[in-house]
Design a protein around this motif. Structure first.
Motif, PDB file in Angstrom:
ATOM      1  N   ILE A   1      -4.091   1.198   8.838  1.00 51.03           N
ATOM      2  CA  ILE A   1      -4.514   2.500   8.320  1.00 51.03           C
ATOM      3  C   ILE A   1      -5.557   3.127   9.238  1.00 51.03           C
ATOM      4  O   ILE A   1      -5.510   4.333   9.515  1.00 51.03           O
ATOM      5  CB  ILE A   1      -5.020   2.357   6.872  1.00 51.03           C
TER       6      ILE A   1
ATOM      7  N   MET B   1      -3.721  -4.485   6.513  1.00 48.07           N
ATOM      8  CA  MET B   1      -3.526  -3.130   6.006  1.00 48.07           C
ATOM      9  C   MET B   1      -4.606  -2.204   6.557  1.00 48.07           C
ATOM     10  O   MET B   1      -4.314  -1.109   7.034  1.00 48.07           O
ATOM     11  CB  MET B   1      -3.583  -3.129   4.479  1.00 48.07           C
TER      12      MET B   1
ATOM     13  N   VAL C   1       0.567   4.995   1.140  1.00 49.61           N
ATOM     14  CA  VAL C   1      -0.260   5.802   2.021  1.00 49.61           C
ATOM     15  C   VAL C   1       0.235   7.244   1.966  1.00 49.61           C
ATOM     16  O   VAL C   1       1.408   7.515   2.233  1.00 49.61           O
ATOM     17  CB  VAL C   1      -0.195   5.275   3.478  1.00 49.61           C
ATOM     18  N   GLN C   2      -0.673   8.161   1.610  1.00 46.42           N
ATOM     19  CA  GLN C   2      -0.353   9.584   1.569  1.00 46.42           C
ATOM     20  C   GLN C   2      -1.070  10.251   2.733  1.00 46.42           C
ATOM     21  O   GLN C   2      -2.250   9.984   2.971  1.00 46.42           O
ATOM     22  CB  GLN C   2      -0.834  10.196   0.253  1.00 46.42           C
TER      23      GLN C   2
ATOM     24  N   ALA D   1       0.836  -1.199   0.000  1.00 45.46           N
ATOM     25  CA  ALA D   1       0.000   0.000   0.000  1.00 45.46           C
ATOM     26  C   ALA D   1       0.869   1.245   0.000  1.00 45.46           C
ATOM     27  O   ALA D   1       1.916   1.288   0.650  1.00 45.46           O
ATOM     28  CB  ALA D   1      -0.914   0.010   1.224  1.00 45.46           C
TER      29      ALA D   1
ATOM     30  N   SER E   1      -5.902  11.355   4.750  1.00 44.46           N
ATOM     31  CA  SER E   1      -5.092  10.289   4.165  1.00 44.46           C
ATOM     32  C   SER E   1      -5.689   9.839   2.837  1.00 44.46           C
ATOM     33  O   SER E   1      -6.871  10.048   2.563  1.00 44.46           O
ATOM     34  CB  SER E   1      -4.995   9.092   5.111  1.00 44.46           C
ATOM     35  N   ASN E   2      -4.856   9.252   2.047  1.00 43.16           N
ATOM     36  CA  ASN E   2      -5.254   8.637   0.787  1.00 43.16           C
ATOM     37  C   ASN E   2      -4.406   7.382   0.634  1.00 43.16           C
ATOM     38  O   ASN E   2      -3.180   7.460   0.702  1.00 43.16           O
ATOM     39  CB  ASN E   2      -5.035   9.594  -0.383  1.00 43.16           C
ATOM     40  N   THR E   3      -5.056   6.242   0.455  1.00 36.17           N
ATOM     41  CA  THR E   3      -4.330   4.982   0.352  1.00 36.17           C
ATOM     42  C   THR E   3      -4.590   4.347  -1.000  1.00 36.17           C
ATOM     43  O   THR E   3      -5.730   4.264  -1.444  1.00 36.17           O
ATOM     44  CB  THR E   3      -4.756   4.001   1.460  1.00 36.17           C
ATOM     45  N   SER E   4      -3.518   3.902  -1.634  1.00 40.08           N
ATOM     46  CA  SER E   4      -3.621   3.164  -2.890  1.00 40.08           C
ATOM     47  C   SER E   4      -3.009   1.788  -2.675  1.00 40.08           C
ATOM     48  O   SER E   4      -1.918   1.673  -2.103  1.00 40.08           O
ATOM     49  CB  SER E   4      -2.856   3.876  -4.009  1.00 40.08           C
TER      50      SER E   4
END
Length: 151
Positions: A119, A115, A69-70, A67, A131-134
Motif C-alpha cells: 500500500i 500489505m 483498497v479504494q 485488504a 486511498s482508503n484501505t480496509s
C-alpha cells in the motif's frame, strides 16, 4: 429431456462441479455425451465458459490478510493504474467503479507488514490522489458463483 434451457443447466452443473466429466454431466442432464460435448464446446467458443479454475483457500496457503483498497486516480491515468494493479500478483480483483473512488482492488497478503509495504508503494504513485484501505476481519462469502435462473 428437451434441450430447452440446456445451456443454462449445463453452466449450473459446471458451477457446482467444474471438473465434472462429460459422461457425468450427460447423465445428470439426461442427454447424450455428444450433446454435452457440443454444447460445452459452443459455450467455450462463445466465451461464456472462459476456463476451469480451482477454488483456492488463500488462508490455507498462508495469505491470512485480505485488504480492500479504494483509490482516487488522476482522470486520464485510470487505465495505467488499473493495469499496474492487475499485474500485482497479490491483487486478486481490480474494479473500475463509480462513486467516491475510481478503483477498488482486493488483495491477499501473508501479513499486515506485506500489505503495508504494498500500500505504501501505491501511495508513492503520483497518479493516485487518495486511498482508503480496509482490512477484512471475517470473509463471510468469497469467490462464490451463483446459479443461473432457469425458467
Amino acid at each position: 429431456m428437451t434441450y430447452e434451457n440446456l445451456d443454462a443447466k449445463l453452466v449450473n452443473a459446471l458451477l457446482d462441479n467444474g471438473d465434472a466429466s462429460l459422461r457425468s454431466l450427460a447423465e445428470q442432464l439426461d442427454v447424450s455425451v455428444t450433446t454435452v460435448s457440443n454444447h460445452v464446446s459452443a459455450l467455450e467458443d462463445e466465451g461464456v465458459i472462459r476456463g476451469y479454475t480451482p477454488k483456492i483457500d488463500y488462508d490455507q496457503l498462508g495469505y491470512d490478510v485480505t485488504a480492500v483498497v479504494q483509490l482516487k486516480v488522476e482522470g486520464s491515468a485510470l487505465p495505467d493504474v488499473t493495469e499496474r494493479l492487475r499485474e500485482e500478483k497479490q491483487m486478486v480483483s481490480v474494479y473500475e467503479v463509480t462513486g467516491d473512488y475510481d478503483v477498488i482492488a482486493i488483495g491477499k497478503f501473508e501479513d499486515t507488514d506485506g500489505m503495508n509495504t504494498q500500500i505504501k508503494r501505491l501511495l508513492t504513485d503520483p497518479e493516485i490522489k487518495e486511498s482508503n484501505t480496509s482490512v477484512v476481519l471475517n470473509p463471510v462469502c468469497e469467490n462464490e458463483q451463483f446459479e443461473l435462473d432457469i425458467e
